[in-house]
Scaffold this motif. Structure first.
Motif, PDB file in Angstrom:
ATOM      1  N   VAL A 246     -52.359 -54.135  24.609  1.00 25.89           N
ATOM      2  CA  VAL A 246     -53.519 -54.857  25.127  1.00 25.89           C
ATOM      3  C   VAL A 246     -53.246 -56.346  24.953  1.00 25.89           C
ATOM      4  N   ALA A 247     -53.005 -57.036  26.058  1.00 24.58           N
ATOM      5  CA  ALA A 247     -52.728 -58.469  26.006  1.00 24.58           C
ATOM      6  C   ALA A 247     -54.021 -59.239  25.733  1.00 24.58           C
ATOM      7  N   ASP A 248     -53.891 -60.368  25.068  1.00 20.19           N
ATOM      8  CA  ASP A 248     -55.064 -61.194  24.771  1.00 20.19           C
ATOM      9  C   ASP A 248     -55.343 -62.161  25.918  1.00 20.19           C
ATOM     10  N   ASP A 249     -55.212 -61.664  27.127  1.00 20.52           N
ATOM     11  CA  ASP A 249     -55.533 -62.370  28.361  1.00 20.52           C
ATOM     12  C   ASP A 249     -56.173 -61.360  29.309  1.00 20.52           C
ATOM     13  N   ASP A 250     -56.907 -61.852  30.295  1.00 22.94           N
ATOM     14  CA  ASP A 250     -57.432 -60.969  31.330  1.00 22.94           C
ATOM     15  C   ASP A 250     -56.319 -60.637  32.326  1.00 22.94           C
ATOM     16  N   LEU A 251     -56.263 -59.379  32.744  1.00 21.91           N
ATOM     17  CA  LEU A 251     -55.307 -58.936  33.763  1.00 21.91           C
ATOM     18  C   LEU A 251     -56.076 -58.321  34.923  1.00 21.91           C
ATOM     19  N   ASP A 252     -55.565 -58.527  36.123  1.00 23.24           N
ATOM     20  CA  ASP A 252     -56.243 -57.953  37.297  1.00 23.24           C
ATOM     21  C   ASP A 252     -56.288 -56.436  37.213  1.00 23.24           C
ATOM     22  N   ILE A 253     -55.161 -55.823  36.894  1.00 18.64           N
ATOM     23  CA  ILE A 253     -55.071 -54.369  36.788  1.00 18.64           C
ATOM     24  C   ILE A 253     -54.139 -54.021  35.638  1.00 18.64           C
ATOM     25  N   PRO A 254     -54.288 -52.836  35.043  1.00 19.48           N
ATOM     26  CA  PRO A 254     -53.270 -52.384  34.085  1.00 19.48           C
ATOM     27  C   PRO A 254     -51.985 -52.046  34.833  1.00 19.48           C
ATOM     28  N   VAL A 255     -50.880 -52.044  34.124  1.00 20.46           N
ATOM     29  CA  VAL A 255     -49.597 -51.677  34.724  1.00 20.46           C
ATOM     30  C   VAL A 255     -48.845 -50.782  33.754  1.00 20.46           C
ATOM     31  N   GLU A 256     -47.975 -49.935  34.320  1.00 19.85           N
ATOM     32  CA  GLU A 256     -47.171 -49.083  33.462  1.00 19.85           C
ATOM     33  C   GLU A 256     -45.742 -49.578  33.423  1.00 19.85           C
ATOM     34  N   ALA A 257     -45.086 -49.336  32.314  1.00 20.01           N
ATOM     35  CA  ALA A 257     -43.649 -49.472  32.166  1.00 20.01           C
ATOM     36  C   ALA A 257     -43.180 -48.149  31.567  1.00 20.01           C
ATOM     37  N   GLN A 258     -41.883 -47.974  31.415  1.00 17.78           N
ATOM     38  CA  GLN A 258     -41.406 -46.690  30.896  1.00 17.78           C
ATOM     39  C   GLN A 258     -41.744 -46.583  29.415  1.00 17.78           C
ATOM     40  N   GLY A 259     -42.502 -45.526  29.072  1.00 17.36           N
ATOM     41  CA  GLY A 259     -42.925 -45.319  27.705  1.00 17.36           C
ATOM     42  C   GLY A 259     -44.011 -46.266  27.242  1.00 17.36           C
ATOM     43  N   MET A 260     -44.650 -46.977  28.166  1.00 15.50           N
ATOM     44  CA  MET A 260     -45.565 -48.055  27.811  1.00 15.50           C
ATOM     45  C   MET A 260     -46.556 -48.309  28.940  1.00 15.50           C
ATOM     46  N   SER A 261     -47.762 -48.747  28.579  1.00 13.68           N
ATOM     47  CA  SER A 261     -48.729 -49.257  29.551  1.00 13.68           C
ATOM     48  C   SER A 261     -49.307 -50.554  29.011  1.00 13.68           C
ATOM     49  N   ILE A 262     -49.671 -51.455  29.916  1.00  9.70           N
ATOM     50  CA  ILE A 262     -50.170 -52.772  29.530  1.00  9.70           C
ATOM     51  C   ILE A 262     -51.538 -52.984  30.150  1.00  9.70           C
ATOM     52  N   PHE A 263     -52.520 -53.279  29.299  1.00 14.56           N
ATOM     53  CA  PHE A 263     -53.884 -53.551  29.727  1.00 14.56           C
ATOM     54  C   PHE A 263     -54.257 -54.974  29.328  1.00 14.56           C
ATOM     55  N   GLY A 264     -55.256 -55.533  30.001  1.00 12.96           N
ATOM     56  CA  GLY A 264     -55.792 -56.831  29.624  1.00 12.96           C
ATOM     57  C   GLY A 264     -56.968 -56.664  28.680  1.00 12.96           C
ATOM     58  N   ARG A 265     -57.335 -57.747  28.007  1.00 13.55           N
ATOM     59  CA  ARG A 265     -58.496 -57.680  27.103  1.00 13.55           C
ATOM     60  C   ARG A 265     -59.764 -57.352  27.875  1.00 13.55           C
ATOM     61  N   ASN A 266     -59.786 -57.664  29.181  1.00 13.68           N
ATOM     62  CA  ASN A 266     -60.960 -57.350  30.000  1.00 13.68           C
ATOM     63  C   ASN A 266     -61.109 -55.861  30.255  1.00 13.68           C
ATOM     64  N   HIS A 267     -60.088 -55.062  29.921  1.00  9.87           N
ATOM     65  CA  HIS A 267     -60.181 -53.611  30.072  1.00  9.87           C
ATOM     66  C   HIS A 267     -60.657 -52.937  28.789  1.00  9.87           C
ATOM     67  N   VAL A 268     -61.001 -53.738  27.788  1.00 11.74           N
ATOM     68  CA  VAL A 268     -61.449 -53.218  26.492  1.00 11.74           C
ATOM     69  C   VAL A 268     -62.875 -53.699  26.244  1.00 11.74           C
ATOM     70  N   ASP A 269     -63.829 -52.753  26.238  1.00  8.11           N
ATOM     71  CA  ASP A 269     -65.224 -53.143  26.002  1.00  8.11           C
ATOM     72  C   ASP A 269     -65.921 -52.293  24.951  1.00  8.11           C
ATOM     73  N   GLY A 270     -65.181 -51.358  24.348  1.00  7.42           N
ATOM     74  CA  GLY A 270     -65.778 -50.502  23.340  1.00  7.42           C
ATOM     75  C   GLY A 270     -66.622 -49.383  23.896  1.00  7.42           C
ATOM     76  N   GLY A 271     -66.697 -49.263  25.217  1.00  2.00           N
ATOM     77  CA  GLY A 271     -67.531 -48.227  25.832  1.00  2.00           C
ATOM     78  C   GLY A 271     -66.765 -47.262  26.717  1.00  2.00           C
ATOM     79  N   ARG A 272     -65.447 -47.309  26.679  1.00  2.00           N
ATOM     80  CA  ARG A 272     -64.579 -46.445  27.500  1.00  2.00           C
ATOM     81  C   ARG A 272     -64.879 -46.564  28.995  1.00  2.00           C
ATOM     82  N   THR A 273     -65.272 -47.753  29.404  1.00  6.93           N
ATOM     83  CA  THR A 273     -65.590 -47.994  30.809  1.00  6.93           C
ATOM     84  C   THR A 273     -64.378 -47.778  31.707  1.00  6.93           C
ATOM     85  N   PHE A 274     -63.193 -48.054  31.180  1.00  2.88           N
ATOM     86  CA  PHE A 274     -61.983 -47.994  31.997  1.00  2.88           C
ATOM     87  C   PHE A 274     -61.114 -46.788  31.637  1.00  2.88           C
TER      88      PHE A 274
END
Length: 422
Positions: A246-274
């Protein structure tokens, strides 16, 4: 078939291994690198062309000897000291030393590749961003093993593909060594640098800023259940581990890499919205990373299956069933332009949401035609038979036809090759 990105990739050779040694200074956005590639020719070669962005090349060797080279227009051209013959057992070792301020590759979807964050860096390369940070054969059908060594200032944590095999600290900097043994396409190679805290739970790892840890643990808290479900439906998880960053920046969309996924802080709200996106990116480890398209025309085989995994997770976790979601999305797509072919949408529509959702509908149509008792074994056989390889629409259609009790050619043809929505 015409390539969507004719200036990227070269079918005249393959790379079996990349050894990347990088040093990155966050404050200056300064990258220094040495890339060692093991190269084998598919046909006789006197010149080797690598995809590489605008970083400054300071030297190139082949098998230890310096060679003449030119570097412009995204291509690093090497005059080989000997002709490489089409012998898969004989590799040439190419080493490129370079440095500069990395920046993303320009594309119709914005910058791709190495991106400077407010306090760190991330790599998100799909489909053509890999040359922004290392010289490569940038085509999805050329998969290789990787060793990625990154040195950064010690306050920063480095996450890369594969298994962390070494870590050493000296003079205020820490060197991290990751090794990716399973074959990987260049666009899936990734480095994430930030002030991250690591948590391990249910066989997955979470790297996020400390101030987001509580919310992130909740939002990604059901990944273990997702992993169990997808392993049952798709076959065993194809890699050694899985890390969410989870990067400490906003990202337009999450992205995957091999063995890894990258989300922005805007995808984390404590409510499982995403949470549907959490399922989507995890599913890409099977569809996209283990089974990688041979050419970008077939992207529905990655995005359609990952979108369908969202529906399977919804079905299993008490949300709307896949049948309900399929009906809902078919109605929505029916109201939109019917102006593309799913199996060859064209580069402009490569990441159009209609490709994702029509792809998911295609998977659901196959499921309904075969029945669950046949469909899921067929799916597991598909992932097992092409594990760590490349796939095409044609090979998928042939695979389904071999296992179907009745002809499915007309159904697949309508979904994959007709413009009107079936």
């Amino acid at each position: 078939m015409t390539s969507y990105f004719p200036r990227h990739g070269d079918h005249r050779y393959r790379v079996s291994h990349y050894d990347l040694k990088l040093r990155y200074r966050v404050s200056a956005n300064r990258l220094e690198g040495a890339a060692r590639l093991s190269v084998a020719a598919a046909e006789p070669l006197d010149v080797l062309e690598l995809d590489f962005g605008p970083l400054r090349v300071s030297g190139v060797t082949v098998d230890g000897s310096a060679v003449r080279h030119t570097h412009r227009d995204g291509k690093l051209r090497l005059a080989l000291p000997r002709t490489l013959t089409a012998d898969a057992t004989v590799d040439a070792t190419v080493e490129v030393r370079y440095a500069g301020n990395p920046r993303p590759v320009r594309s119709a979807w914005g910058g791709l590749g190495w991106e400077e964050l407010t306090d760190g860096a991330l790599v998100a390369s799909q489909p053509i961003g890999a040359p922004s940070w290392f010289p490569c054969n940038d085509r999805p059908s050329d998969k290789a093993s990787y060793r990625i060594e990154v040195t950064a200032d010690s306050p920063y944590h480095v996450v890369a593909n594969g298994v962390l095999t070494g870590k050493r600290r000296a003079a205020g900097a820490t060197t991290w060594v990751h090794e990716q043994a399973e074959p990987m396409a260049s666009y899936l190679a990734s480095v994430q640098i930030g002030r991250y805290r690591l948590d391990d739970a249910d066989g997955t790892r979470l790297a996020c800023p400390a101030h987001l840890a509580t919310r992130a643990r909740h939002d990604f808290g059901r990944q273990g259940q997702m992993m169990a479900l997808f392993s049952e439906l798709f076959g065993p998880y194809p890699f050694t581990g899985y890390t969410v960053v989870v990067a400490d920046d906003d990202l337009d969309i999450p992205v995957e890499a091999q063995g890894m996924s990258i989300f922005g802080r805007n995808h984390v709200d404590g409510g499982r919205t995403f949470e549907r996106l959490v399922a989507h990116e995890l599913a890409h480890q099977w569809f996209g990373n283990s089974l990688t398209v041979a050419c970008w025309q077939d992207i529905w085989l990655q995005e359609g299956f990952a979108a369908y995994a969202e529906w399977l997770w919804s079905e299993a976790s008490g949300g709307p069933s896949a049948d309900e979601l399929a009906e809902r999305w078919r109605r929505r797509l029916a109201m939109l332009p019917q102006d593309f072919v799913l199996a060859d949408p064209g580069p402009a529509l490569l990441f159009d949401d209609r490709v994702y959702k029509r792809g998911a509908l295609t998977v659901h149509a196959v499921r309904r035609a075969l029945g669950d008792g046949v469909f899921f074994p067929v799916l597991r056989a598909w992932t097992a038979g092409h594990r760590h390889g490349n796939v095409t629409t044609g090979s998928f259609a042939e695979h389904v036809a071999r296992h179907a009790a009745r002809p499915v050619g007309p159904l697949l043809s309508a979904w994959l090759y007709d413009r009107p929505l079936p």
